[in-house]
Write a protein that holds these residues in place. Sequence first.
Motif, PDB file in Angstrom:
ATOM      1  N   LEU A  43      -1.525  -0.799   1.456  1.00 42.31           N
ATOM      2  CA  LEU A  43      -1.893   1.240   1.960  1.00 42.31           C
ATOM      3  C   LEU A  43      -2.370   2.172  -0.043  1.00 42.31           C
ATOM      4  N   GLU A  44      -0.801   1.828  -0.121  1.00 45.88           N
ATOM      5  CA  GLU A  44      -0.534   2.252  -1.282  1.00 45.88           C
ATOM      6  C   GLU A  44      -1.506   2.385  -2.590  1.00 45.88           C
ATOM      7  N   VAL A  45      -1.663   0.643  -2.256  1.00 43.82           N
ATOM      8  CA  VAL A  45      -3.136  -0.071  -3.836  1.00 43.82           C
ATOM      9  C   VAL A  45      -4.277   0.387  -3.650  1.00 43.82           C
ATOM     10  N   LEU A  46      -4.606   0.750  -2.136  1.00 43.21           N
ATOM     11  CA  LEU A  46      -5.560   1.723  -1.237  1.00 43.21           C
ATOM     12  C   LEU A  46      -5.619   2.918  -2.745  1.00 43.21           C
ATOM     13  N   GLU A  47      -4.861   3.982  -1.777  1.00 39.51           N
ATOM     14  CA  GLU A  47      -4.422   5.265  -2.357  1.00 39.51           C
ATOM     15  C   GLU A  47      -4.424   5.655  -3.072  1.00 39.51           C
TER      16      GLU A  47
ATOM     17  N   PRO B 247       1.391   6.731   1.431  1.00 40.32           N
ATOM     18  CA  PRO B 247       1.237   5.599   2.424  1.00 40.32           C
ATOM     19  C   PRO B 247       2.945   5.629   2.604  1.00 40.32           C
ATOM     20  N   GLY B 248       4.017   5.523   1.662  1.00 40.38           N
ATOM     21  CA  GLY B 248       4.794   5.487   2.162  1.00 40.38           C
ATOM     22  C   GLY B 248       6.228   6.256   3.117  1.00 40.38           C
ATOM     23  N   GLU B 249       5.682   7.357   3.401  1.00 45.41           N
ATOM     24  CA  GLU B 249       5.811   8.180   4.059  1.00 45.41           C
ATOM     25  C   GLU B 249       5.819   8.391   6.189  1.00 45.41           C
TER      26      GLU B 249
ATOM     27  N   ARG C 209       5.700  -3.273   6.644  1.00 40.89           N
ATOM     28  CA  ARG C 209       5.758  -2.895   4.829  1.00 40.89           C
ATOM     29  C   ARG C 209       5.026  -3.611   4.519  1.00 40.89           C
ATOM     30  N   THR C 210       5.037  -4.666   4.533  1.00 41.04           N
ATOM     31  CA  THR C 210       3.446  -5.341   3.709  1.00 41.04           C
ATOM     32  C   THR C 210       2.513  -4.398   3.477  1.00 41.04           C
ATOM     33  N   GLY C 211       1.924  -3.863   4.990  1.00 37.06           N
ATOM     34  CA  GLY C 211       0.927  -3.034   4.629  1.00 37.06           C
ATOM     35  C   GLY C 211       1.251  -1.880   4.352  1.00 37.06           C
ATOM     36  N   ILE C 212       2.182  -0.946   4.512  1.00 34.11           N
ATOM     37  CA  ILE C 212       2.494   0.154   3.437  1.00 34.11           C
ATOM     38  C   ILE C 212       2.389  -0.017   2.054  1.00 34.11           C
TER      39      ILE C 212
ATOM     40  N   GLN D 222      -2.086 -11.909  -1.013  1.00 34.06           N
ATOM     41  CA  GLN D 222      -3.168 -12.638  -0.690  1.00 34.06           C
ATOM     42  C   GLN D 222      -3.914 -11.458  -0.488  1.00 34.06           C
ATOM     43  N   GLN D 223      -3.808  -9.925  -0.189  1.00 38.17           N
ATOM     44  CA  GLN D 223      -4.530  -8.964   0.318  1.00 38.17           C
ATOM     45  C   GLN D 223      -5.280  -8.344  -1.052  1.00 38.17           C
ATOM     46  N   ARG D 224      -3.245  -8.351  -1.671  1.00 38.36           N
ATOM     47  CA  ARG D 224      -3.840  -7.734  -3.159  1.00 38.36           C
ATOM     48  C   ARG D 224      -4.614  -7.777  -4.477  1.00 38.36           C
ATOM     49  N   VAL D 225      -4.543  -9.652  -4.147  1.00 34.91           N
ATOM     50  CA  VAL D 225      -5.887 -10.155  -4.910  1.00 34.91           C
ATOM     51  C   VAL D 225      -7.235 -10.271  -4.065  1.00 34.91           C
ATOM     52  N   ALA D 226      -7.407  -9.680  -2.824  1.00 38.72           N
ATOM     53  CA  ALA D 226      -8.487  -9.667  -2.238  1.00 38.72           C
ATOM     54  C   ALA D 226      -9.226  -8.493  -2.584  1.00 38.72           C
ATOM     55  N   ILE D 227      -7.638  -7.344  -3.338  1.00 44.31           N
ATOM     56  CA  ILE D 227      -8.292  -5.779  -3.076  1.00 44.31           C
ATOM     57  C   ILE D 227      -8.774  -6.368  -4.630  1.00 44.31           C
TER      58      ILE D 227
END
Length: 243
Positions: free
Chosen positions: A188-192, A238-240, A182-185, A154-159
């Motif tokens: 963040l990867e999508v945003l980066e 973000p994965g690190e 895990r979901t937050g990472i 849902q957050q990725r749809v919002a992005i």
Amino acid sequence: MHDQPQPVFQTHGLKRFYRMGDVTIQALRGVDLELHAGELVVMLGASGSGKSTLLNIMGGLDSPSEGSLSYIDRNRQPHDLAHASQRTLTEYRRHHVGFVFQFYNLISSLTARENVAIVTDISRDPMTPEEALAMVGLEARLDHFPSQLSGGEQQRVAIARAIAKRPEVLLCDEPTGALDFRTGIRVLEVLEEINRTTGTTLAIITHNEVIGEMADRVIRLRDGQVGDIHTNAGRRPPGELRW
């Protein structure tokens, strides 16, 4: 010789007061700040530090009580947001800036594709909803309703909805605040990736110190003022991140 970074926002002496009865609350106490085109900035601060107020003013959702705020568009034309009319601010929000909030604000009766189309239908040069959802890895979930998606999806749809109008600036208020680690990472990867591949200026506000490691610069807010600004030698993927 390196070119000077192009500013996107310039603030000087930015103050915001709220009056509640006989009490005046000072949310911003004179913020001097410059954000640069294409950079990834993380604004850190505890609750009440003024970071959300600052983001809302930069996004045209609120106006300062005192001080100046200029937005410089991709044509290097300055726009005075501190004294802009509501109509001007509406145009600014519609065409120049995208928002991602802690809570997704999706319309439950619309599919992922339809939630994104709300923005693309009123934009000047939008992506298609399919393009925007593919950028966040949801090309297989186009026709799912929010209730059929996980919190991270849902957050990725919002992005996707925020980036579909090709904004010059993407402002994110605690975008991982409602998500597990895990979901937050993943978010963040999508945003980066959006920042890296499209050149969209990205500002993330958070209370999570670790997220600052993925930024070009970290701006720390304390009691309505800029406490310090730190430039990272390199961005950590973000994965690190570990928190």
